[in-house]
Design a protein around this motif. Structure first.
Motif, PDB file in Angstrom:
ATOM      1  N   SER A 135       2.277   1.611  -3.540  1.00 22.13           N
ATOM      2  CA  SER A 135       1.392   2.104  -4.602  1.00 22.13           C
ATOM      3  C   SER A 135       1.014   3.568  -4.354  1.00 22.13           C
ATOM      4  CB  SER A 135       0.182   1.191  -4.784  1.00 22.13           C
ATOM      5  OG  SER A 135      -0.844   1.535  -3.902  1.00 22.13           O
ATOM      6  N   MET A 136       0.891   3.976  -3.077  1.00 22.31           N
ATOM      7  CA  MET A 136       0.576   5.387  -2.820  1.00 22.31           C
ATOM      8  C   MET A 136       1.766   6.279  -3.183  1.00 22.31           C
ATOM      9  SD  MET A 136      -1.674   4.978   0.697  1.00 22.31           S
ATOM     10  CE  MET A 136      -2.115   6.696   0.951  1.00 22.31           C
TER      11      MET A 136
ATOM     12  N   THR B  95       0.852  -1.201   0.000  1.00 24.10           N
ATOM     13  CA  THR B  95       0.000   0.000   0.000  1.00 24.10           C
ATOM     14  C   THR B  95       0.888   1.251   0.000  1.00 24.10           C
ATOM     15  OG1 THR B  95      -1.683  -1.224   1.222  1.00 24.10           O
ATOM     16  CG2 THR B  95      -1.916   1.165   1.195  1.00 24.10           C
ATOM     17  N   ASN B  96       1.937   1.242   0.817  1.00 24.55           N
ATOM     18  CA  ASN B  96       2.882   2.360   0.803  1.00 24.55           C
ATOM     19  C   ASN B  96       3.481   2.536  -0.595  1.00 24.55           C
ATOM     20  OD1 ASN B  96       3.811   3.875   3.398  1.00 24.55           O
ATOM     21  ND2 ASN B  96       3.394   1.801   4.115  1.00 24.55           N
TER      22      ASN B  96
ATOM     23  N   PHE C 254      -2.719   7.481   6.770  1.00 27.28           N
ATOM     24  CA  PHE C 254      -3.739   6.589   6.221  1.00 27.28           C
ATOM     25  C   PHE C 254      -3.578   5.248   6.918  1.00 27.28           C
ATOM     26  CE2 PHE C 254      -5.064   3.359   2.964  1.00 27.28           C
ATOM     27  CZ  PHE C 254      -6.423   3.554   3.153  1.00 27.28           C
TER      28      PHE C 254
ATOM     29  N   SER D 189      -9.063   7.178   1.764  1.00 30.33           N
ATOM     30  CA  SER D 189      -8.730   5.997   0.962  1.00 30.33           C
ATOM     31  C   SER D 189      -7.326   6.168   0.408  1.00 30.33           C
ATOM     32  CB  SER D 189      -9.715   5.829  -0.194  1.00 30.33           C
ATOM     33  OG  SER D 189      -9.425   6.788  -1.193  1.00 30.33           O
ATOM     34  N   GLU D 190      -6.866   5.063  -0.160  1.00 29.09           N
ATOM     35  CA  GLU D 190      -5.543   5.049  -0.769  1.00 29.09           C
ATOM     36  C   GLU D 190      -5.418   6.090  -1.880  1.00 29.09           C
ATOM     37  OE1 GLU D 190      -4.678   0.820  -1.554  1.00 29.09           O
ATOM     38  OE2 GLU D 190      -3.214   1.644  -2.975  1.00 29.09           O
TER      39      GLU D 190
ATOM     40  N   HIS E  50      -4.707   1.586   6.929  1.00 28.36           N
ATOM     41  CA  HIS E  50      -5.376   0.660   6.004  1.00 28.36           C
ATOM     42  C   HIS E  50      -6.014  -0.516   6.735  1.00 28.36           C
ATOM     43  CE1 HIS E  50      -2.026  -2.136   6.413  1.00 28.36           C
ATOM     44  NE2 HIS E  50      -1.179  -1.143   6.163  1.00 28.36           N
TER      45      HIS E  50
ATOM     46  N   VAL F 192       1.604   5.612   6.414  1.00 28.05           N
ATOM     47  CA  VAL F 192       0.616   4.627   5.958  1.00 28.05           C
ATOM     48  C   VAL F 192       0.896   3.320   6.683  1.00 28.05           C
ATOM     49  CG1 VAL F 192      -0.200   3.333   3.947  1.00 28.05           C
ATOM     50  CG2 VAL F 192       0.393   5.764   3.727  1.00 28.05           C
TER      51      VAL F 192
END
Ligand code: GLU
Length: 291
Positions: free
Chosen positions: A29-30, A26-27, A250, A176-177, A252, A223
């Motif tokens: 892709s953000m 997630t980190n 964020f 959200s992401e 998740h 994140v």
């Protein structure tokens, strides 16, 4: 405008599992979608529980997953001096105090209290709050105990720190992401009582090192999993007390274990190394995570 900076900050006290994979990816892709940088930080202040073997495992599993991080990696155990400087500032500002009560002492106070039919306040993780009695000890008595070798930890005087602020404390949470919308969440550090800031054996704590490092590394976006959502209240308070900038956050979703409960480092079947040995690939891991 400077580029956003993200970090994945695992502790090498066990094998990475699917929950860590979700956090790392997630980190990643953000960071990619916002043109940001991606750092890896090794949170190994607890030298009794962390090991170089687990650290090697983290590098190996992340490289396999395709998580690309910047070098050099910051290893917290190499920076105790930075945390000590922050602790000194809190001491000078009288926002921490030496807390001498042992676990047994704390339990005795709570048992006595509950025997009267009153419930003792607990933090969001369910642990009883520290009875703040040591806060009223005189400077002389504190020194006497320290000189006599009575074990103690430095605890945050949360009430004093909140009062010193004089304004409402909040943090910015992305919804959200995609980072298209964010809300200001009211921080409630009092929920945690007087948290430990530094111990005798480990001259820092998770909360202290995380805020010092996020600032030193210029982290703009934190994140991480929802399990650390409430911890943000304490971390925001420490940032204010230390004059550090506030990143946005964020938190998740968490990956449930096979029994529907939170994943832990002891559940070997969801460990990334075990999954790889069983023939899973980075692609099937992503699919398992719904990515
Ligand atoms: N080191 C912490 C952990 O492994 C994460 C710290 C953070 O992301 O703030 O749970």
């Amino acid at each position: 405008m400077t580029a956003p900076v993200f970090r994945f900050a695992p502790s090498p006290n066990g094998e990475l599992h699917l929950g860590h994979a979700l956090s790392a990816l997630t980190n990643q892709s953000m960071a990619a979608s916002s043109g940001g940088r991606l750092l890896l930080r090794i949170e190994d202040i607890d030298v009794t529980r962390c090991s170089p073997e687990y650290e090697t495992g983290i590098f190996r599993d992340l490289a396999w997953l395709g998580f690309g991080w910047e070098e050099p990696v910051r290893r917290q155990s190499e920076h105790f001096g930075d945390y000590e400087a922050a602790l000194e500032r809190l001491k000078k500002d009288e926002l921490v105090y030496p807390a001498f009560m042992s676990r047994g002492d704390i339990r005795a106070v709570i048992v006595e209290h509950e025997a009267k039919g009153k419930s003792w306040p607990r933090d969001p993780d369910g642990a009883p709050l520290y009875p703040g009695t040591d806060k009223t000890l005189s400077q002389r008595e504190r020194q006497r105990r320290i000189d006599a070798g009575v074990p103690f930890a430095w605890r945050l005087d949360t009430t004093a720190a909140v009062e010193r602020l004089g304004h409402q404390l909040a943090w910015r949470e992305w919804s959200s992401e995609a980072m298209t919308a964010a809300a200001d969440i009211a921080a409630e550090p009092a929920q945690w009582g007087d948290v430990i800031i530094a111990r005798k054996e480990i001259p820092t704590s998770y909360h202290l090192s995380v805020v010092v490092d996020d600032a030193l590394q210029g982290i703009s976006h934190v994140v991480r999993g929802k399990d650390l959502y409430f911890a943000t209240s304490v971390q925001r308070l420490l940032q204010e007390a230390l004059g550090l900038p506030a990143p946005s956050y964020f938190h998740h979703r968490l990956v449930p274990g096979p029994d529907g409960r939170k994943l832990s480092k002891s559940q070997r079947d969801t460990g990334l190394a075990a999954l790889r040995d069983a023939g899973e690939t980075p692609e099937t891991i992503r699919a398992m995570l719904g990515l």
